[in-house]
Design a protein around this motif. Structure first.
Motif, PDB file in Angstrom:
ATOM      1  N   SER A  66       0.852  -1.192   0.000  1.00 20.01           N
ATOM      2  CA  SER A  66       0.000   0.000   0.000  1.00 20.01           C
ATOM      3  C   SER A  66       0.884   1.238   0.000  1.00 20.01           C
ATOM      4  O   SER A  66       1.946   1.256   0.635  1.00 20.01           O
ATOM      5  N   THR A  67       0.459   2.256  -0.737  1.00 23.73           N
ATOM      6  CA  THR A  67       1.191   3.532  -0.754  1.00 23.73           C
ATOM      7  C   THR A  67       0.268   4.700  -0.446  1.00 23.73           C
ATOM      8  O   THR A  67       0.679   5.849  -0.546  1.00 23.73           O
ATOM      9  N   ILE A  68      -0.979   4.414  -0.072  1.00 22.20           N
ATOM     10  CA  ILE A  68      -1.983   5.448   0.168  1.00 22.20           C
ATOM     11  C   ILE A  68      -2.072   5.744   1.660  1.00 22.20           C
ATOM     12  O   ILE A  68      -2.192   4.832   2.483  1.00 22.20           O
ATOM     13  N   TYR A  69      -2.027   7.039   1.983  1.00 24.67           N
ATOM     14  CA  TYR A  69      -2.120   7.486   3.371  1.00 24.67           C
ATOM     15  C   TYR A  69      -3.387   8.319   3.585  1.00 24.67           C
ATOM     16  O   TYR A  69      -3.837   9.035   2.677  1.00 24.67           O
ATOM     17  N   ASP A  70      -3.911   8.239   4.804  1.00 26.11           N
ATOM     18  CA  ASP A  70      -5.021   9.092   5.239  1.00 26.11           C
ATOM     19  C   ASP A  70      -4.573   9.865   6.469  1.00 26.11           C
ATOM     20  O   ASP A  70      -3.861   9.330   7.333  1.00 26.11           O
ATOM     21  N   LEU A  71      -4.997  11.111   6.541  1.00 23.52           N
ATOM     22  CA  LEU A  71      -4.583  11.964   7.661  1.00 23.52           C
ATOM     23  C   LEU A  71      -5.197  11.468   8.955  1.00 23.52           C
ATOM     24  O   LEU A  71      -6.404  11.219   9.040  1.00 23.52           O
ATOM     25  N   LEU A  72      -4.367  11.335   9.972  1.00 23.32           N
ATOM     26  CA  LEU A  72      -4.797  10.826  11.273  1.00 23.32           C
ATOM     27  C   LEU A  72      -4.867  11.936  12.316  1.00 23.32           C
ATOM     28  O   LEU A  72      -5.783  11.970  13.142  1.00 23.32           O
ATOM     29  N   ALA A  73      -3.897  12.866  12.281  1.00 18.69           N
ATOM     30  CA  ALA A  73      -3.851  13.921  13.303  1.00 18.69           C
ATOM     31  C   ALA A  73      -3.058  15.110  12.782  1.00 18.69           C
ATOM     32  O   ALA A  73      -2.245  14.982  11.856  1.00 18.69           O
ATOM     33  N   VAL A  74      -3.318  16.278  13.385  1.00 19.97           N
ATOM     34  CA  VAL A  74      -2.645  17.521  13.022  1.00 19.97           C
ATOM     35  C   VAL A  74      -2.283  18.260  14.306  1.00 19.97           C
ATOM     36  O   VAL A  74      -3.057  18.276  15.263  1.00 19.97           O
ATOM     37  N   VAL A  75      -1.105  18.848  14.314  1.00 18.64           N
ATOM     38  CA  VAL A  75      -0.734  19.787  15.377  1.00 18.64           C
ATOM     39  C   VAL A  75      -0.645  21.171  14.739  1.00 18.64           C
ATOM     40  O   VAL A  75       0.051  21.353  13.740  1.00 18.64           O
ATOM     41  N   GLU A  76      -1.359  22.127  15.328  1.00 20.43           N
ATOM     42  CA  GLU A  76      -1.339  23.499  14.829  1.00 20.43           C
ATOM     43  C   GLU A  76      -0.652  24.403  15.837  1.00 20.43           C
ATOM     44  O   GLU A  76      -0.852  24.256  17.057  1.00 20.43           O
ATOM     45  N   HIS A  77       0.160  25.338  15.341  1.00 22.44           N
ATOM     46  CA  HIS A  77       0.768  26.352  16.189  1.00 22.44           C
ATOM     47  C   HIS A  77       0.051  27.666  15.941  1.00 22.44           C
ATOM     48  O   HIS A  77       0.060  28.192  14.835  1.00 22.44           O
ATOM     49  N   ARG A  78      -0.582  28.182  16.977  1.00 17.71           N
ATOM     50  CA  ARG A  78      -1.248  29.469  16.889  1.00 17.71           C
ATOM     51  C   ARG A  78      -0.405  30.506  17.616  1.00 17.71           C
ATOM     52  O   ARG A  78       0.046  30.273  18.731  1.00 17.71           O
ATOM     53  N   GLY A  79      -0.211  31.633  16.988  1.00 18.67           N
ATOM     54  CA  GLY A  79       0.568  32.689  17.613  1.00 18.67           C
ATOM     55  C   GLY A  79       1.724  33.116  16.740  1.00 18.67           C
ATOM     56  O   GLY A  79       1.749  32.875  15.534  1.00 18.67           O
ATOM     57  N   ALA A  80       2.698  33.750  17.369  1.00 16.17           N
ATOM     58  CA  ALA A  80       3.845  34.300  16.651  1.00 16.17           C
ATOM     59  C   ALA A  80       5.105  33.538  17.021  1.00 16.17           C
ATOM     60  O   ALA A  80       5.078  32.551  17.759  1.00 16.17           O
ATOM     61  N   TYR A  81       6.239  34.059  16.535  1.00 15.83           N
ATOM     62  CA  TYR A  81       7.523  33.402  16.764  1.00 15.83           C
ATOM     63  C   TYR A  81       7.879  33.353  18.243  1.00 15.83           C
ATOM     64  O   TYR A  81       8.346  32.339  18.766  1.00 15.83           O
ATOM     65  N   HIS A  82       7.653  34.454  18.947  1.00 18.95           N
ATOM     66  CA  HIS A  82       8.094  34.565  20.345  1.00 18.95           C
ATOM     67  C   HIS A  82       7.099  33.981  21.340  1.00 18.95           C
ATOM     68  O   HIS A  82       7.355  33.980  22.544  1.00 18.95           O
ATOM     69  N   GLY A  83       5.980  33.510  20.875  1.00 18.75           N
ATOM     70  CA  GLY A  83       5.015  32.929  21.802  1.00 18.75           C
ATOM     71  C   GLY A  83       3.802  32.406  21.052  1.00 18.75           C
ATOM     72  O   GLY A  83       3.426  32.945  20.014  1.00 18.75           O
ATOM     73  N   GLY A  84       3.208  31.361  21.572  1.00 22.19           N
ATOM     74  CA  GLY A  84       2.048  30.802  20.906  1.00 22.19           C
ATOM     75  C   GLY A  84       1.483  29.643  21.681  1.00 22.19           C
ATOM     76  O   GLY A  84       1.799  29.420  22.851  1.00 22.19           O
ATOM     77  N   HIS A  85       0.638  28.884  21.006  1.00 21.08           N
ATOM     78  CA  HIS A  85      -0.098  27.808  21.665  1.00 21.08           C
ATOM     79  C   HIS A  85      -0.252  26.650  20.682  1.00 21.08           C
ATOM     80  O   HIS A  85      -0.524  26.861  19.500  1.00 21.08           O
ATOM     81  N   TYR A  86      -0.069  25.436  21.157  1.00 21.57           N
ATOM     82  CA  TYR A  86      -0.214  24.262  20.315  1.00 21.57           C
ATOM     83  C   TYR A  86      -1.573  23.604  20.569  1.00 21.57           C
ATOM     84  O   TYR A  86      -1.973  23.416  21.723  1.00 21.57           O
TER      85      TYR A  86
END
Length: 349
Positions: A66-86
């Motif tokens: 098999s070579t097909i993938y499905d998305l399982l999870a995502v991590v998003e970074h909200r904010g700027a370079y000097h500070g933010g939230h995951y």
């Protein structure tokens, strides 16, 4: 002269992690001054990511199933370079997406996920049709066997136990590896299922066990969740030791020492390991030698700076120290006139 760089996969992982470059360090003075956040939107598919074009097969190596993938999870970074939230996003078994924001969990749509400023993407390799059918047949057989036992308990007489952890790998990975029952084999090379650990095993029929072992190997075969007699004997002996040590220390321990007597300092970490050992519920492992060297400088005599009574060490009387030292050894001896590691040692006698 122009050059190209290419990355190819010889073998695709079960779970593929893609880390998107979201932070730029473009200053001579480094990240403290010149870093910045890259907030450009990156499109990523929720399903049908085909990695076949990035695979390279070598002679004698079979092509990936098999070579097909499905998305399982995502991590998003909200904010700027000097500070933010995951924030994490995970797709459940039903296909619905959920947002995990600290202690808050809420359901979100596919469209919400596709609009995210993705930072890390986790893709799971899709199982080929034959694997899906294999799993379906095995778990249907397990369910039917459980129904048969409920209707006729004697059906369980010829059953075999199998690790639930391995079954979980079988359900969610393409290559679960050999059936692993090493957790139920003791140091005497005998089957040993500790009391209360039966819940880690699943009862299956002989045909199901034979088919899984034929395909994946492993073992050993568990026909009964028995306990090793030698392990039980050693456990009983160890429990008698726990009770004895706890009793004699409790009888000798005091919150004070007699006039003219001295305190013996003992490492709090070592003492915590001993308390876990004699605790009836915790049943920790047997402690090693007393580790008072953690409290002293390299010369083996000068106490380290910043040590606090009750946090880094505790004092015991001479009787308790001799009990501990006689059983476990170690040291070095730290004897004080007052319950303070920085107090003066007793005068030589």
């Amino acid at each position: 002269r122009e050059g190209t760089k290419k990355l190819s996969f010889l073998r695709l992982p079960e779970v593929m992690t893609l880390h998107i470059k979201r932070f730029r360090f473009d200053s001579y003075f480094g990240h403290m001054q010149g870093g910045s956040k890259i907030s450009d939107h990156v499109d990523f598919p929720l399903n049908d990511l085909d990695m076949g074009q990035f695979c390279k097969t070598t002679e004698g190596q079979p092509a990936p199933k098999s070579t097909i993938y499905d998305l399982l999870a995502v991590v998003e970074h909200r904010g700027a370079y000097h500070g933010g939230h995951y924030i994490g996003y995970v797709r459940g078994d039903s296909g619905s997406w959920y947002e995990f924001d600290d202690t808050r969990v809420s359901q979100v749509s596919d469209a919400d996920v596709q609009q995210l400023e993705g930072y890390m993407l986790f893709y799971r390799l899709r199982a080929p049709e034959e694997k899906v059918l294999e799993r379906k047949a095995i778990f249907e057989a397990i369910d039917k066997f459980e129904q048969d036992i409920e209707a006729d308990p004697s059906a369980a007489e010829d059953a075999v136990y199998i690790s639930r952890l391995w079954l979980l790998r079988f359900e969610h990975t393409l290559e679960p590896g050999p059936i692993d029952h090493e957790a139920f084999v003791c140091c005497h090379d005998r089957v040993h299922v500790p009391e209360g650990e039966e819940s880690r095993l699943q009862l299956v029929s002989q045909p199901v066990w034979a088919e899984l072992q034929r395909r994946y190997g492993g073992g050993p075969t568990l026909t009964s969740p028995i306990q090793c007699a030698e392990c039980l004997r050693e456990l009983a002996e160890l429990n008698r030791r726990r009770d004895h040590e706890h009793r004699v220390v409790h009888e000798s321990d005091k919150t004070y020492v007699d006039p003219g007597a001295t305190w013996f300092i003992i490492d709090k970490l070592w003492l915590a390991s001993w308390l876990a050992f004699v605790n009836e519920e915790a049943q920790g492992s047997v402690p090693g030698p007393i580790s008072n060297e953690r409290l002293l400088e390299e010369d083996g005599e000068t106490p380290k700076a910043g040590l606090e009574r009750g946090v880094h060490y505790r004092g015991v009387n001479r009787e308790v120290w001799h009990i501990f030292h006689g059983i476990y050894g170690g040291g070095p001896i730290i004897e004080r006139q007052r319950l303070d590691i920085y107090a003066a040692p007793p005068l030589s006698r």
